[in-house]
Design a protein around this motif. Sequence first.
Motif, PDB file in Angstrom:
ATOM      1  N   LEU A  29       4.900   5.627  -2.953  1.00 12.83           N
ATOM      2  CA  LEU A  29       5.036   4.333  -3.612  1.00 12.83           C
ATOM      3  C   LEU A  29       3.975   3.397  -3.039  1.00 12.83           C
ATOM      4  O   LEU A  29       3.895   3.212  -1.825  1.00 12.83           O
ATOM      5  CB  LEU A  29       6.428   3.738  -3.395  1.00 12.83           C
ATOM      6  CG  LEU A  29       7.575   4.385  -4.175  1.00 12.83           C
ATOM      7  CD1 LEU A  29       8.914   3.824  -3.718  1.00 12.83           C
ATOM      8  CD2 LEU A  29       7.408   4.177  -5.671  1.00 12.83           C
ATOM      9  N   PHE A  30       3.145   2.824  -3.931  1.00 14.63           N
ATOM     10  CA  PHE A  30       2.060   1.947  -3.519  1.00 14.63           C
ATOM     11  C   PHE A  30       2.438   0.496  -3.809  1.00 14.63           C
ATOM     12  O   PHE A  30       2.628   0.134  -4.975  1.00 14.63           O
ATOM     13  CB  PHE A  30       0.775   2.283  -4.276  1.00 14.63           C
ATOM     14  CG  PHE A  30       0.211   3.631  -3.956  1.00 14.63           C
ATOM     15  CD1 PHE A  30      -0.751   3.772  -2.982  1.00 14.63           C
ATOM     16  CD2 PHE A  30       0.635   4.764  -4.638  1.00 14.63           C
ATOM     17  CE1 PHE A  30      -1.282   5.017  -2.681  1.00 14.63           C
ATOM     18  CE2 PHE A  30       0.115   6.008  -4.356  1.00 14.63           C
ATOM     19  CZ  PHE A  30      -0.851   6.138  -3.362  1.00 14.63           C
ATOM     20  N   PRO A  59       1.389   3.800   1.823  1.00 17.22           N
ATOM     21  CA  PRO A  59       0.254   4.722   1.884  1.00 17.22           C
ATOM     22  C   PRO A  59      -1.094   4.049   2.068  1.00 17.22           C
ATOM     23  O   PRO A  59      -2.066   4.718   2.431  1.00 17.22           O
ATOM     24  CB  PRO A  59       0.314   5.441   0.519  1.00 17.22           C
ATOM     25  CG  PRO A  59       1.692   5.206   0.005  1.00 17.22           C
ATOM     26  CD  PRO A  59       2.102   3.879   0.541  1.00 17.22           C
ATOM     27  N   ASP A  60      -1.187   2.732   1.829  1.00 20.87           N
ATOM     28  CA  ASP A  60      -2.453   2.027   1.970  1.00 20.87           C
ATOM     29  C   ASP A  60      -2.530   1.197   3.250  1.00 20.87           C
ATOM     30  O   ASP A  60      -3.426   0.366   3.403  1.00 20.87           O
ATOM     31  CB  ASP A  60      -2.676   1.103   0.764  1.00 20.87           C
ATOM     32  CG  ASP A  60      -2.991   1.884  -0.500  1.00 20.87           C
ATOM     33  OD1 ASP A  60      -3.501   3.004  -0.392  1.00 20.87           O
ATOM     34  OD2 ASP A  60      -2.706   1.365  -1.602  1.00 20.87           O
ATOM     35  N   TYR A  61      -1.620   1.427   4.171  1.00 21.78           N
ATOM     36  CA  TYR A  61      -1.548   0.643   5.402  1.00 21.78           C
ATOM     37  C   TYR A  61      -1.389   1.612   6.563  1.00 21.78           C
ATOM     38  O   TYR A  61      -0.401   2.342   6.643  1.00 21.78           O
ATOM     39  CB  TYR A  61      -0.368  -0.327   5.302  1.00 21.78           C
ATOM     40  CG  TYR A  61      -0.109  -1.204   6.487  1.00 21.78           C
ATOM     41  CD1 TYR A  61      -1.133  -1.929   7.102  1.00 21.78           C
ATOM     42  CD2 TYR A  61       1.183  -1.355   6.982  1.00 21.78           C
ATOM     43  CE1 TYR A  61      -0.871  -2.760   8.172  1.00 21.78           C
ATOM     44  CE2 TYR A  61       1.460  -2.194   8.049  1.00 21.78           C
ATOM     45  CZ  TYR A  61       0.423  -2.889   8.647  1.00 21.78           C
ATOM     46  OH  TYR A  61       0.690  -3.717   9.698  1.00 21.78           O
ATOM     47  N   HIS A  62      -2.369   1.641   7.473  1.00 22.16           N
ATOM     48  CA  HIS A  62      -2.405   2.661   8.524  1.00 22.16           C
ATOM     49  C   HIS A  62      -2.534   2.026   9.910  1.00 22.16           C
ATOM     50  O   HIS A  62      -3.528   2.240  10.615  1.00 22.16           O
ATOM     51  CB  HIS A  62      -3.578   3.616   8.295  1.00 22.16           C
ATOM     52  CG  HIS A  62      -3.692   4.116   6.886  1.00 22.16           C
ATOM     53  ND1 HIS A  62      -4.473   3.490   5.946  1.00 22.16           N
ATOM     54  CD2 HIS A  62      -3.109   5.161   6.261  1.00 22.16           C
ATOM     55  CE1 HIS A  62      -4.381   4.142   4.799  1.00 22.16           C
ATOM     56  NE2 HIS A  62      -3.560   5.154   4.959  1.00 22.16           N
ATOM     57  N   PRO A  63      -1.576   1.237  10.333  1.00 17.46           N
ATOM     58  CA  PRO A  63      -1.710   0.533  11.616  1.00 17.46           C
ATOM     59  C   PRO A  63      -1.431   1.430  12.812  1.00 17.46           C
ATOM     60  O   PRO A  63      -0.805   2.497  12.693  1.00 17.46           O
ATOM     61  CB  PRO A  63      -0.636  -0.548  11.507  1.00 17.46           C
ATOM     62  CG  PRO A  63       0.436   0.104  10.694  1.00 17.46           C
ATOM     63  CD  PRO A  63      -0.291   0.949   9.680  1.00 17.46           C
ATOM     64  N   ALA A  64      -1.897   0.991  13.949  1.00 15.26           N
ATOM     65  CA  ALA A  64      -1.479   1.574  15.224  1.00 15.26           C
ATOM     66  C   ALA A  64      -0.435   0.655  15.828  1.00 15.26           C
ATOM     67  O   ALA A  64      -0.681  -0.533  16.030  1.00 15.26           O
ATOM     68  CB  ALA A  64      -2.667   1.717  16.162  1.00 15.26           C
ATOM     69  N   GLY A  65       0.736   1.193  16.072  1.00 14.73           N
ATOM     70  CA  GLY A  65       1.777   0.435  16.733  1.00 14.73           C
ATOM     71  C   GLY A  65       1.714   0.644  18.232  1.00 14.73           C
ATOM     72  O   GLY A  65       0.816   1.315  18.760  1.00 14.73           O
TER      73      GLY A  65
END
Length: 467
Positions: A443-444, A178-184
Motif C-alpha cells: 500500500l503506497f 514502501p516509499d519510506y526507508h528510515p533508519a531507526g
Amino acid sequence: MRLRRGWAAVWLWLLPGIAWTQDGDEPPRTPDLREAAAAETSNAGVSSAAEPETVEPAVRKWHYLTRLEATTWTLLPRTGVGVETGFVQIEPLVVIDGGPEFGINVGAPVRLRLWGGGEGAGLVRHEDWDTLSDWGQLFRGLKFGSDNAPLGVWFGALEDYSLLTGHLVRRYSNRTNPDYHPAGGFFTGTLGPLYTEAFASDVLGARLMGAELSLDVQHVLFGQPPEKGRYTLALSAVHDWGRAGGRAPSVTLAHLDATAIVVVRPGFEAHVVAGWGGRPGEGDAWGAVAGGGLDAVTPTLDLWLRLEVRHQHGGFRQGYFGPDYELARFRAAGPDGLPLAEARFPSGHSAYGELKVGWDAVSYGGLQRHLMLTLGVEAFTWGRFDVDGRVAVQLFQRNLELAVKGLGVGMGKPGARYLGAAEGRWRFLGGKLYAMGTGGTLLFPGVEGTLRPGAFASVGLGVDNAR
C-alpha cells in the motif's frame, strides 16, 4: 527479566538468513556457537591435577559475511502512474560481527528501471532516495553494547519492535510504507535500580520518538536483589512529530505499568502485569490493561506467550503504535477515511494474545531455527478483529527456506485492511549460491491520505559466504 528483548532485532538483522526470519523474532537463550566454543576452550584449560593450570581468556573472534543478490522486481512505484514498472534489483551486503557487543550490517537495494514508469522516470527508482530519511536504509544494523551491558545503542531498520512492556509500541515496523526507508535506533541504559530504553523511528527526521523508564522496586526497598527486575514499575511516553515520511497529525500517549515475575524456575518464568494509559491533554481518552505471560526455554524450544484483557475509552488503545501504524497515520483501517489520530475508535474491551516460538530439531545453538513463528491477535467486543504474524521454516538440511507474513486490521468491519507476502530461498552448489523468489501486496500512501494498492514479485539469484 525477559521483557527486555529489544536486542533480539540486532542479532537477527546482523546474521544471514531469510529476510523474515530476521525482522524481530525473538532469539533463543541457548548459547550461540561462539559462546559454546569459548566455554569448551575454558573447560579444556582446567587440569584434573591438584594444581590447575592458568586459564587464558578466550580471544574475541570476528566474523563477517558478504552477499550479493540480483533479482527482477515488478511493482506500482510512482504516484499517478497506472502501469506496472519493471526493475532489476541489485542488493550488496556486508556484515561484520565482533561479538555480543559490536556489529555492523551495511547494504541497501538499488532498483534500476527496465521498462515502464511513465514520462520523466529515471534509471534509479526516485522514490527510494528522494528524502534524507531514505539514506538511512544504507545502515541495516549498527550496534554498540547489548542488553547485558550498562549502555547500548542500536541503529538500523526496526521490525516487530516493542518498547519494553509494549503497551504503547507493540510489533511496530518503520518500513511498512514502501516509499519510506528510515533508519531507526534505540538506546538502553542501566543505573542502579533504573533501566531505561529510548527509541526513535527515524534518526534523520522528526518522527516517532519515545522512552520507557523501569524501576526495580525490590532493589529500591531492600537493596540489590539476587534476581533483577522481578518487581518493576514502568512509565512510558511516545510522541509522533508527524514531519518525516509524509505529513500526518502529531499525537502523544503515555502509560504506567506494574509487573511482577511470580514464578522463576530453571528454563521457565511466569509474570503478571497491570497498567493504565492515556493521551495527555485529553482527559477522556484512557485505557486499562491486566494480564500475564510465560517464558519457557529448553535445548530445542524457545516459547514466549502473553495474554491480556484490555479496556479502551475515548479513542485511546493499547498497542497504538503497531504493525500498521506507518499506514494508519495517513488513513486508519475503517470506513472513516481519516488519519489514526483523528479517526473514531469505539470505547469497549478487547482480548489480546501474542505468541513467539523458536524451535530446532537438532538443538542448534544459533538464531537460525527450523521453525520461527510470531503471532499477535486482538479481538474487540464491538466486532473488530486484528491479526498479524509471520512464520519461517528451514527444510532439507537448511537448504530450503520458506517464509510467509500477513497483516489484517479492522477485520469484521467495513474498510478492513489486508497485506501479505511470501519468500523462498533454495541453496545449491554447496550452499554458497541460492535462488530466491518473493511476492506480495503493498500500500503506497498518496495525496490527501489515500492508500494506493500495489503488488510486487521478484525472482533472482544470490551468492554469499554464509556456508
